[in-house]
Design an enzyme around this catalytic site. Structure first.
Site, mmCIF file in Angstrom:
data_model
loop_
_atom_site.group_PDB
_atom_site.id
_atom_site.type_symbol
_atom_site.label_atom_id
_atom_site.label_comp_id
_atom_site.label_asym_id
_atom_site.label_seq_id
_atom_site.Cartn_x
_atom_site.Cartn_y
_atom_site.Cartn_z
ATOM 1 C CG HIS A 26 19.030 -22.316 -21.950
ATOM 2 N ND1 HIS A 26 19.390 -20.866 -22.259
ATOM 3 C CD2 HIS A 26 18.180 -22.514 -22.754
ATOM 4 C CE1 HIS A 26 19.190 -20.524 -23.046
ATOM 5 N NE2 HIS A 26 18.069 -21.329 -23.540
ATOM 6 C CD GLU A 71 5.600 -15.351 -25.881
ATOM 7 O OE1 GLU A 71 5.789 -16.365 -25.977
ATOM 8 O OE2 GLU A 71 6.328 -14.190 -25.676
#
Ligand code: 39S
Ligand code: ZN
Length: 764
Positions: free
Chosen positions: A698, A488
């Site tokens: 995260h 991406e």
């Protein structure tokens, strides 16, 4: 005389000055003094902007370096002990450590949890409550900000998050059965001191946000409201009890009976509540949130004025305030910056700065001082938007009219499909994959910025992306990922990228909205019927597939998430818009299949946050949300495997709907909760395949092979081995390569080790 008020202004700055300063500070490239100077400069700029617009009541204390709930945590000293803060004082570094965790000087403390602010795309830091926790006034920021404004000649109305919402938005840790509301008696004295200090400094009114008043409340929560406001109303400041994002409904009598001087209600989301509230207002000042703080459309000024006149007749113009529905935090800052936008579209919009003008125009008109030109321009724009030929697309409407149950069904049921898919794909047990994105490095963002500014040619940008994609495919082959992705690199954002390519969608140059901390998004906006112009992702997926024999997974953003993270047209039901997007995604899915992509992931991370705030409305939403997903997925052959991905989700209460999506494979975030999230799937006997995340993306930490094997074993304890995929928790775009490389190598090694054990035990 009715006054014009604002409830909160965007903090990041027109050029994202705050984001840049905060990130530079974190990197050690900016001093704390310089950071605080930038913050002050922004506060002053925004206050003056509001003052010059003619706003009567200007908020202070709405600015924050990271998050307003974190500011409240600091204010009341609800600092978890692991941050080692000194009681009564929260330093800048403690503040940021709570937000982001901290790894320095040999210490390693994790961040506090973060979650969605109601049904918005803003994330707040979740207050952590533990048994025996004590509260003390530990940050005087809200007082200092009021004083700062006063010294600049503006007597502001300070904003604080109210104590009951603060507790209800938090989470209890440690002991089972601990109730956040049990902390109210300890918390109230801190709020009292804050209000006392504000009063002493000359604040006559304080805006106290209690958005939880629009939720389904327990009896205990209702009692807590009575207790809290009985106490806080005696301090001296007049309180503007502020609610937003929905109707008070069954809490209306409670809200209007509290001994506060003012009540703010949302009459954009819940226009029907206005008359009821006025009828029960008990002489309170009523603040009418009539300009949409969460969307980008111009207010229909004549219609709004009619409503205000009606309110003034019924009640009293002196006791009415005109305001945005909620803080303007959720809108982009200034439409004037959109110099490239199509003039017709632009004429339909109002960003934060323009919304202030609308509020002031409405105030003046209510006083009989109607700015005729402004009103007639507004009327023309509203009328143009209603009849513009750009909104309606006959082809889309014809297709929508033909939609039937058949369009939501795959050819065969999962049991049959999965057999065909296994034969076609021939993957090993515990196949490895990633969620789709690889690090969006500074280099990639800089190249895209240059391309957009015309500093490099499209060919040069394309060649750069081809190289990045080729490198990442080669590397995934090297480390032996079973289902590679193209990375991406061409995408700026998972919603904006698609919004830029769809009919009925438009995008902005500078329409940044804070998502969390320093991170922003530029939500595209949907103004008309949505359809696909051309294939959107086939070029990059097909290119990546041409480089390898392994099945390259194609990635798309699902219809519900496209809706939830965009500004949505307000002239038709959201469900209609969602299904239009679903049809466009369906076309892309079919084209990817045609181009030889055998595994296609349709991400729906926003499915859960789209849930209505009131339980009674869930069923209706879930029905059309699930239908939309199914429409997007159902165009393919049985052999094509549909994946979906969800993050930050709790699944227990919506597991039926998750199963109804009928995705062949779902990947979810589970590593932080050590697979606890899997419980919902296990209890429900979820039939399809699952990729429980084993790598917490995260955090910058690199998990070890044994840690991930341990998590896999936990999954293997409760799920069938043929059901399990091995993947990280989420996309890797925010991480750096230095972490991603070792983490994914260890992940593949963990999968292989577990695979061998299973095969050994099956052979035995
Ligand atoms: N909502 C959306 N829409 N998308 C999401 O991914 C998420 N994820 C969750 C939930 N909601 C979402 C929230 N998580 C970022 C990361 C995670 C998020 C939300 C946002 C994020 O990284 N945002 C970036 C940021 O704040 C901006 C991403 C972006 O649009 O920094 N980037 C553009 C691009 O890559 C523009 C980048 C940019 O800043 O093209 N360019 C500079 C400029 O324009 C120049 C770049 C340079 O020269 O270095 O000034
Ligand atoms: Zn995710």
């Amino acid at each position: 005389m009715a006054l014009a008020a604002n409830l909160g202004f965007p903090r990041v700055g027109a050029a994202r000055e705050l984001k840049k300063a905060v990130e530079a500070y974190w990197k050690g490239a900016l001093s704390s003094t310089a950071l605080l100077d930038t913050a002050k400069e922004l506060r002053m700029r925004h206050m003056n902007l509001q003052k010059n617009a003619g706003v009567d009541i200007i908020p202070s204390g709405d600015f924050t370096l990271y998050d307003h709930v974190l500011d409240t945590i600091a204010m009341v000293g609800a600092v978890p002990t692991r941050y080692g803060a000194v009681a009564g004082d929260v330093s800048l570094d403690t503040y940021f450590a709570m937000a982001r965790g901290s790894q320095k000087d040999g210490t390693d403390v994790v961040a506090m949890e973060m979650t969605k602010w109601f049904d918005t795309n803003y994330h707040y830091i979740v207050p952590e409550f533990r048994k025996g926790m004590k509260f003390t006034l530990s940050s005087r920021k809200v007082i200092a900000d009021f004083v700062e404004a006063k010294e600049a000649g503006i007597t502001a109305r300070p904003v604080i998050l109210g104590p009951v919402s603060f507790l209800l938005l938090g989470k209890c840790y440690g002991e089972d059965g601990l109730d956040a509301l049990s902390f109210l008696p300890d918390l109230l004295p801190v709020y009292e001191s804050v209000l006392q200090e504000l009063h002493a400094q000359g604040a006559s009114w304080v805006q106290i946000d209690e958005p939880c008043l629009v939720l389904d409340l327990s009896d205990a929560a209702k009692e807590a409201y009575k207790t809290a406001y009985a106490r806080l109303s005696t301090v001296g400041c007049s309180l503007m009890l502020t609610t937003y994002f929905g109707a008070l409904k069954d809490n209306l009598a409670l809200a209007t009976s509290l001994p506060v001087e003012g009540l703010h209600i949302d009459v954009v989301r819940a226009p029907e509540q206005m008359d009821d509230v006025l009828a029960h207002a008990n002489g309170k000042v009523i603040s009418l949130g009539i300009v949409d703080g969460r969307n980008i459309w111009k207010t229909d000024l004549s219609k709004a004025l009619n409503r205000l006149e009606h309110a003034a007749e019924r009640y009293s113009a002196d006791k009415i305030i005109i305001a945005p529905s909620c803080s303007l935090l959720h809108s982009p800052i200034d439409l004037a910056l959109e110099t490239d936008m199509d003039a017709e579209l632009k004429s339909w919009l109002a960003f934060a700065t323009q919304k202030l003008d609308e509020i002031v125009l409405l105030r003046d008109a209510l006083h009989g001082n109607k700015h005729v030109i402004a009103f007639s321009n507004n009327e023309a724009a509203i009328a143009d938007r209603q009849v513009s030929i750009r909104i309606h697309d006959k082809a889309v409407q014809a297709r929508m009219a033909k939609l039937s149950a058949k369009d939501t069904e795959r050819h065969s049921a999962f049991d049959d499909r999965i057999e065909k898919q296994r034969t076609a794909l021939n993957l090993p047990l515990l196949p490895t994959t990633t969620i789709g994105s690889f690090p969006q490095t500074q280099e990639i963002r800089a190249m895209r910025a240059k391309f957009k500014k015309g500093e490099i040619t499209e060919q040069a940008y394309d060649a750069f992306l081809e190289q990045a994609t080729t490198d990442v495919i080669r590397w995934q082959e090297e480390i032996d990922i079973d289902v590679p992705v193209h990375g991406e690199f061409e995408r700026n954002d998972m919603v904006e990228y698609f919004g830029e390519q769809l009919n009925g969608y438009a995008f902005t140059q500078h329409g940044w909205v804070q998502s969390y901390g320093s991170r922003c998004v530029k939500p595209p906006f949907i103004y008309g019927d949505v359809s696909r112009k051309n294939p959107m992702t086939v070029r990059w997926s097909a290119f990546a597939q041409s480089l390898t024999k392994r099945p390259v997974k194609g990635m798309l953003t699902g219809p519900v998430t496209m809706l939830q993270w965009s500004f949505v047209r307000d002239d038709q039901p959201r469900s209609t818009t969602c299904k239009q997007i679903a049809l466009a995604v369906r076309d892309e899915v079919v084209d990817l299949e045609q181009a030889g992509i055998t595994i296609i992931q349709i991400d729906e991370p926003a499915l859960r946050e789209g849930l209505p705030l009131r339980h009674a409305d869930w069923k209706d939403y879930l029905t059309w949300a699930v239908e939309s997903f199914r429409i997007s997925a159902a165009g393919v052959q049985d052999e094509t495997q549909i994946h979906t991905h969800m993050c930050y989700s709790e699944f227990n209460d919506i597991i039926h709907s998750i199963a109804d999506l009928d995705a062949d494979v779902i990947s979810i975030e589970t590593s932080r909760s050590a697979m606890e999230l899997l419980d919902a799937f296990v209890d429900f006997k979820y039939p399809n395949e699952i990729g429980p995340g084993v790598y917490d993306i995260h955090s910058p930490r690199v998990p070890s092979q044994s840690e991930m094997e341990h998590l896999l074993q936990k999954a293997l304890d409760v799920l069938k081995p043929e059901q399990i995929w091995v993947n990280p928790d989420c996309g890797l775009k925010t991480r750096g390569w230095a972490e991603v490389r070792p983490a994914l190598e260890a992940m593949v090694a963990a999968a292989k080790a577990q695979r061998q054990q299973i095969e050994k035990s099956q052979a035995a």
